[in-house]
Design a protein around this motif. Structure first.
Motif, mmCIF file in Angstrom:
data_model
loop_
_atom_site.group_PDB
_atom_site.id
_atom_site.type_symbol
_atom_site.label_atom_id
_atom_site.label_comp_id
_atom_site.label_asym_id
_atom_site.label_seq_id
_atom_site.Cartn_x
_atom_site.Cartn_y
_atom_site.Cartn_z
ATOM 1 N N UNK A 72 -1.022 -10.401 9.240
ATOM 2 C CA UNK A 72 -1.413 -9.777 10.514
ATOM 3 C C UNK A 72 -0.264 -8.951 11.091
ATOM 4 N N UNK A 73 0.959 -9.478 11.004
ATOM 5 C CA UNK A 73 2.121 -8.733 11.497
ATOM 6 C C UNK A 73 2.350 -7.466 10.676
ATOM 7 N N UNK A 74 2.118 -7.564 9.377
ATOM 8 C CA UNK A 74 2.281 -6.392 8.513
ATOM 9 C C UNK A 74 1.260 -5.310 8.860
ATOM 10 N N UNK A 75 0.040 -5.725 9.178
ATOM 11 C CA UNK A 75 -0.993 -4.760 9.569
ATOM 12 C C UNK A 75 -0.587 -4.053 10.859
ATOM 13 N N UNK A 76 -0.128 -4.826 11.828
ATOM 14 C CA UNK A 76 0.285 -4.251 13.117
ATOM 15 C C UNK A 76 1.443 -3.280 12.920
ATOM 16 N N UNK A 77 2.441 -3.683 12.142
ATOM 17 C CA UNK A 77 3.596 -2.810 11.893
ATOM 18 C C UNK A 77 3.188 -1.541 11.154
ATOM 19 N N UNK A 78 2.276 -1.687 10.200
ATOM 20 C CA UNK A 78 1.790 -0.538 9.424
ATOM 21 C C UNK A 78 1.117 0.481 10.347
ATOM 22 N N UNK A 79 0.251 -0.012 11.225
ATOM 23 C CA UNK A 79 -0.463 0.878 12.139
ATOM 24 C C UNK A 79 0.491 1.539 13.132
ATOM 25 N N UNK A 80 1.469 0.785 13.593
ATOM 26 C CA UNK A 80 2.449 1.356 14.526
ATOM 27 C C UNK A 80 3.241 2.484 13.868
ATOM 28 N N UNK A 81 3.610 2.290 12.606
ATOM 29 C CA UNK A 81 4.355 3.334 11.888
ATOM 30 C C UNK A 81 3.506 4.594 11.732
ATOM 31 N N UNK A 82 2.228 4.412 11.430
ATOM 32 C CA UNK A 82 1.331 5.560 11.296
ATOM 33 C C UNK A 82 1.190 6.298 12.625
ATOM 34 N N UNK A 83 1.099 5.531 13.696
ATOM 35 C CA UNK A 83 0.937 6.150 15.011
ATOM 36 C C UNK A 83 2.187 6.926 15.412
ATOM 37 N N UNK A 84 3.352 6.376 15.092
ATOM 38 C CA UNK A 84 4.603 7.064 15.412
ATOM 39 C C UNK A 84 4.709 8.410 14.698
ATOM 40 N N UNK A 85 4.052 8.501 13.537
ATOM 41 C CA UNK A 85 4.036 9.763 12.784
ATOM 42 C C UNK A 85 2.915 10.691 13.253
ATOM 43 N N UNK A 86 2.126 10.207 14.220
ATOM 44 C CA UNK A 86 1.027 11.007 14.727
ATOM 45 C C UNK A 86 -0.188 11.019 13.817
#
Length: 254
Positions: free
Chosen positions: A226-240
């Motif tokens: 679950x933490x990996x999913x959250x971190x993955x999505x946050x990284x994608x969002x930071x890249x727009x």
């Protein structure tokens, strides 16, 4: 003699009283949700004052937007945009964890069990809370090595169930069996060993996945999926980047 008789009498009375006690048997249990609000009564004001800051911080984090999806993501069989997304994410993050932890393994396939996907992901903003609803379990990411023959048998089991969430592999369902199996575009080899990225529940034989208990290698990353999913999505969002997933025919019917 009198003292002995008195003791005997007391013991006898105790046994009679004990035998006459009415047995209490629980026949039903009533449950109810008690809502915690900001209304503080005098009797529990101290407890609530301690609790509320944590509740407010948790609510704030759960409502935090970590990604945006172009479409609603739902789970379906034999494949779907949600099952493909989660399986691909698991494989990608698994490879990243291998590099990060300096592991001498090569993840080839991922499996995100269908039953562990509890809710769809909405179109539009995705919050931390939605990921907790999607995956309410504290499962950890693990790597399991099995033979090609075992992996083919595993895919046969998936075919018999009509599909599931897999990454790195493709096959056709024919008469409830998997055929034309490829791993990263190459036909599966019964005599080769393959590392599968999955969770500790499945690796331990959960959901009837006994094949993973007879593995030839096992590594626990110690990281919650679950933490990996959250971190993955946050990284994608930071890249727009906006999430855009779909079906690609990785599991199809003949």
């Amino acid at each position: 003699m009198y003292r002995s008789f008195s003791h005997l009498l007391l013991i006898t009375c105790f046994l009679i009283i004990s035998a006459c006690k009415t047995a209490i048997i629980t026949t039903s249990v009533n449950t109810a949700n008690i809502e915690v609000t900001n209304n503080i009564s005098p009797t529990d004001s101290q407890l609530i004052k301690i609790y509320l800051p944590y509740k407010e911080a948790l609510d704030k984090d759960m409502s935090r937007v970590i990604s945006t999806s172009e479409n609603e993501m739902v789970k379906e069989k034999p494949e779907s945009n949600l099952t493909n997304f989660l399986a691909d994410l698991l494989l990608e993050e698994g490879k990243f964890v291998v590099q990060q932890q300096g592991l001498n393994i090569h993840p080839a396939v991922s499996y995100f069990n269908y039953g562990g996907i509890r809710t769809p992901l909405p179109r539009g903003p995705i919050t931390v809370g939605k990921i907790y609803e999607l995956m309410p379990f504290d499962n950890e990411l693990v790597f399991v090595q099995i033979t090609g023959k075992q992996l083919a048998g595993f895919f046969n089991g998936i075919a018999a169930k009509g599909g599931d969430a897999i990454g790195g592999a493709r096959f056709v369902i024919s008469k409830k069996r998997a055929k034309n199996i490829t791993i990263d575009g190459t036909p599966i080899n019964d005599n080769s060993n393959y590392w599968v990225v999955t969770n500790d529940y499945i690796a331990g034989g959960g959901d009837g996945m006994e094949v993973f208990k007879t593995n030839t290698g096992y590594v626990d990353s110690g990281l919650k999926i679950r933490d990996l999913i959250i971190n993955y999505l946050e990284k994608k969002q930071q890249k727009g980047e906006i999430l855009s997933t779909g079906k690609d025919g990785r599991i199809s019917y003949e």
